[in-house]
Design an enzyme around this catalytic site. Structure first.
Site, PDB file in Angstrom:
ATOM      1  N   HIS A   1      -4.818  63.348  45.599  1.00 24.63           N
ATOM      2  CA  HIS A   1      -5.392  64.676  45.293  1.00 24.63           C
ATOM      3  C   HIS A   1      -6.927  64.758  45.264  1.00 24.63           C
ATOM      4  CE1 HIS A   1      -5.188  62.610  41.502  1.00 24.63           C
ATOM      5  NE2 HIS A   1      -3.999  63.046  41.156  1.00 24.63           N
TER       6      HIS A   1
ATOM      7  N   HIS B   1       5.894  70.596  33.245  1.00 26.03           N
ATOM      8  CA  HIS B   1       5.711  70.582  31.793  1.00 26.03           C
ATOM      9  C   HIS B   1       6.488  71.771  31.254  1.00 26.03           C
ATOM     10  CE1 HIS B   1       2.607  67.490  31.831  1.00 26.03           C
ATOM     11  NE2 HIS B   1       1.989  68.136  32.808  1.00 26.03           N
TER      12      HIS B   1
ATOM     13  N   HIS C   1       3.661  62.817  46.417  1.00 24.07           N
ATOM     14  CA  HIS C   1       3.097  62.875  45.061  1.00 24.07           C
ATOM     15  C   HIS C   1       3.914  63.813  44.165  1.00 24.07           C
ATOM     16  CE1 HIS C   1      -0.817  62.374  42.625  1.00 24.07           C
ATOM     17  NE2 HIS C   1       0.189  62.656  41.807  1.00 24.07           N
TER      18      HIS C   1
ATOM     19  N   LEU D   1       8.702  63.092  38.448  1.00 25.87           N
ATOM     20  CA  LEU D   1      10.095  63.466  38.173  1.00 25.87           C
ATOM     21  C   LEU D   1      10.449  63.428  36.686  1.00 25.87           C
ATOM     22  CD1 LEU D   1      11.988  61.910  41.217  1.00 25.87           C
ATOM     23  CD2 LEU D   1      11.567  64.319  40.754  1.00 25.87           C
ATOM     24  N   ARG D   2       9.616  62.806  35.860  1.00 27.75           N
ATOM     25  CA  ARG D   2       9.747  62.832  34.380  1.00 27.75           C
ATOM     26  C   ARG D   2      10.945  62.071  33.817  1.00 27.75           C
ATOM     27  NH1 ARG D   2       4.648  63.932  34.440  1.00 27.75           N
ATOM     28  NH2 ARG D   2       4.071  66.128  34.409  1.00 27.75           N
TER      29      ARG D   2
ATOM     30  N   ASN E   1       4.307  57.381  35.892  1.00 27.37           N
ATOM     31  CA  ASN E   1       3.926  57.683  34.505  1.00 27.37           C
ATOM     32  C   ASN E   1       5.063  58.324  33.717  1.00 27.37           C
ATOM     33  OD1 ASN E   1       3.710  60.115  35.923  1.00 27.37           O
ATOM     34  ND2 ASN E   1       1.967  60.857  34.744  1.00 27.37           N
TER      35      ASN E   1
ATOM     36  N   HIS F   1      -5.826  57.560  41.637  1.00 26.77           N
ATOM     37  CA  HIS F   1      -6.261  58.822  41.030  1.00 26.77           C
ATOM     38  C   HIS F   1      -7.743  58.619  40.727  1.00 26.77           C
ATOM     39  CE1 HIS F   1      -5.598  62.204  37.897  1.00 26.77           C
ATOM     40  NE2 HIS F   1      -6.899  62.001  38.006  1.00 26.77           N
TER      41      HIS F   1
ATOM     42  N   ASP G   1       1.581  66.989  44.015  1.00 26.83           N
ATOM     43  CA  ASP G   1       1.351  66.607  42.614  1.00 26.83           C
ATOM     44  C   ASP G   1       2.212  67.483  41.694  1.00 26.83           C
ATOM     45  OD1 ASP G   1       0.497  65.364  40.334  1.00 26.83           O
ATOM     46  OD2 ASP G   1      -1.584  66.042  40.451  1.00 26.83           O
TER      47      ASP G   1
ATOM     48  N   ASN H   1      -5.309  67.970  36.517  1.00 27.66           N
ATOM     49  CA  ASN H   1      -6.222  66.852  36.787  1.00 27.66           C
ATOM     50  C   ASN H   1      -5.949  66.329  38.188  1.00 27.66           C
ATOM     51  OD1 ASN H   1      -7.306  66.903  34.227  1.00 27.66           O
ATOM     52  ND2 ASN H   1      -5.997  65.273  33.447  1.00 27.66           N
TER      53      ASN H   1
HETATM   54  O1  DOR Z   1      -2.396  67.428  36.560  1.00 26.18           O
HETATM   55  C1  DOR Z   1      -1.874  66.321  36.550  1.00 26.18           C
HETATM   56  N1  DOR Z   1      -0.679  66.107  35.975  1.00 26.18           N
HETATM   57  N2  DOR Z   1      -2.518  65.316  37.127  1.00 26.18           N
HETATM   58  C2  DOR Z   1      -2.082  64.058  37.033  1.00 26.18           C
HETATM   59  O2  DOR Z   1      -2.693  63.198  37.596  1.00 26.18           O
HETATM   60  C3  DOR Z   1      -0.895  63.738  36.220  1.00 26.18           C
HETATM   61  C4  DOR Z   1       0.011  64.878  36.161  1.00 26.18           C
HETATM   62  C5  DOR Z   1       1.110  64.744  35.144  1.00 26.18           C
HETATM   63  O3  DOR Z   1       1.737  63.693  35.047  1.00 26.18           O
HETATM   64  O4  DOR Z   1       1.413  65.731  34.468  1.00 26.18           O
END
Ligand code: DOR
Length: 437
Positions: A244, A322, A73, A76-77, A107, A191, A318, A291
């Site tokens: 998670h 950011h 989980h 990688l952005r 995502n 999720h 996870d 989350n």
């Molecule tokens: O805290 C989280 N960040 N939970 C997620 O399910 C997505 C993730 C994110 O992409 O930043």
């Protein structure tokens, strides 16, 4: 160039391979990127090692030698938010954390819901410091409205599908996703948090959310989501993996589903088995916003019990990078997520092993052979003929988490400043040393 009998030898370490039931001092022998043996010292081995140059021998005395760790989980952005993480920097962080294989979430922007984006990620990951396996999206653009072309995604190598970050709210779509996934023999990873119950929620619903005046995401949102999907897994017979998991009731439900023989598996994160929502009131730190949210002490204990009795199969981070700018705001404006690749091993050791909840073999199992089996990944064991993906762990090394030491491009960890015990010392990928502390 001289050809030696072995390209790399890891000597004198305590080898732990739960898949082989192996737990003793041994030599791990590597040739052409593969494991060729895990052997105890004998006269023949001594003779075979005689000509191997010093720089091809890693001394792992007082260390643990385990199959390369697998994290199922990771965000990688790339593509889309390369300022927060790239495939390259994420893989470097993985290697520093002792992970040789990671599964990346879809995502991104554009979203990994089509063959081109899968191939783009695979291409970028080629020759990086970790193997990257791709999870494709369940629905187009993770909007929950229309199924992605699952067969197309599988044909280019996705190992699972997920709308991670979002729950597949429509049960008919989820049911069809499970039916398709069964045809292709891949798991659906969910999720599990009901959107309606979570709407706008930023932390666990509890005394703390009321005191702080922060909109809540209740535990029952996870319980309902898990119960519904267990019912869908039962009716479809498909393989369902819960991402998670954080609540007592969800752990109980998954335990019962497994007892019933339903094909469900689950993971838990280091932050959910370490922290509670009490932390949010103690200091202002938007890195605590995740989350699903941090829960109560009772929930945290239930997650640990789930890890102990096998209800929870995997430890997964996870890892959610950011940037500082994105997190530098009011708590309820901050994007959810914290990085995790480089603190995972230290938290596993400090929170689970040192406290007597798991032994090393059980912890390693949840980060190697269990995830490998669930997602059908090549690694997870040191069996002969397998890729030489190996993690050497310094089990008692005390270290302080420092922002400047992260290899990840983002530094959004609430664990900065914390003392941990246990860290990766050397990470070997396909016989190549990709990280050495
Ligand atoms: O805290 C989280 N960040 N939970 C997620 O399910 C997505 C993730 C994110 O992409 O930043």
């Amino acid at each position: 160039m001289t050809a030696y009998k072995y390209d790399l030898v890891i000597k004198n370490g305590q080898v732990i391979d739960p898949a082989l039931g192996f737990g003793k001092k041994a030599f791990v022998l590597i040739k052409d990127g593969l494991i060729v043996g895990v052997e105890q010292e004998t006269a023949t081995l001594k003779k075979n090692l005689k000509n191997i140059p010093e720089d091809k021998i890693i001394d792992a005395s007082d260390m643990l030698v385990v199959p390369g760790l697998i994290d199922v989980h990771v965000h990688l952005r790339e593509p889309g938010r390369e300022y927060a993480e790239t495939i390259e920097s994420g893989c470097r962080a993985a290697a520093a954390g002792g992970f040789t294989s990671i599964c990346c979430m879809p995502n991104t922007s554009p979203c990994i819901d089509n063959q081109e984006t899968v191939k783009f990620v695979q291409d970028r990951a080629h020759n990086s410091d970790a193997r990257v396996y791709v999870f494709g999206a369940i629905t187009k653009n993770i909007e929950g409205k229309e199924l992605a072309e699952i067969g197309d995604l599988v044909s280019v190598g996705v190992v699972a599908i997920t709308d991670d970050g979002h729950y597949v709210q429509n049960p008919d779509i989820m049911r069809r996703a499970l039916q398709y996934s069964k045809m292709f023999n891949i798991p659906v990873a969910q999720h599990a948090e009901d959107d309606f119950l979570c709407a706008g929620g930023m932390m666990n619903e509890s005394f703390q959310s009321t005191r702080l005046g922060i909109k809540p995401r209740p535990a029952v949102a996870e319980e309902i989501a898990v119960l519904r999907d267990i019912a869908l897994a039962r009716v479809t017979g498909a393989r369902l993996h819960f991402q998670h998991i954080t609540t007592k009731r969800a752990v109980d439900a998954i335990r019962r589903a497994k007892q019933e023989g339903i094909s469900v598996t689950a993971e838990a994160t280091p932050h959910h088995f370490t922290l509670t929502d009490d932390e949010i009131g103690k200091e202002f730190n938007t890195n605590l916003r995740v989350n699903p949210p941090l829960r109560t002490a009772e929930d945290r204990q239930a997650v640990i019990e789930g890890l102990i009795d096998g209800t929870i199969d995997c430890i997964a981070t996870d890892h959610a990078p950011h940037s500082e700018e994105e997190k530098d705001c009011e708590f309820d404006q901050a994007p959810a997520g914290m990085i995790g690749l480089e603190t995972c091993l230290g938290l596993v050791k400090s929170q689970l092993i040192d406290k007597g909840y798991l032994n090393w073999a059980d912890a390693v199992r949840k980060m190697t052979i269990n995830p490998a089996r669930i997602f059908k990944l090549p690694g997870g064991t040191l069996a002969s003929g397998r890729p030489a993906d190996i993690t050497v762990i310094d089990p008692n090394r005390k270290w302080k988490v420092k922002a400047e030491n992260f290899k990840s491009k983002s530094k959004n960890s609430p664990f900065i400043g914390r003392m941990l015990s246990g860290q990766a010392a050397v990470t070997v990928l396909g016989g190549r040393v990709v990280y050495k502390r």
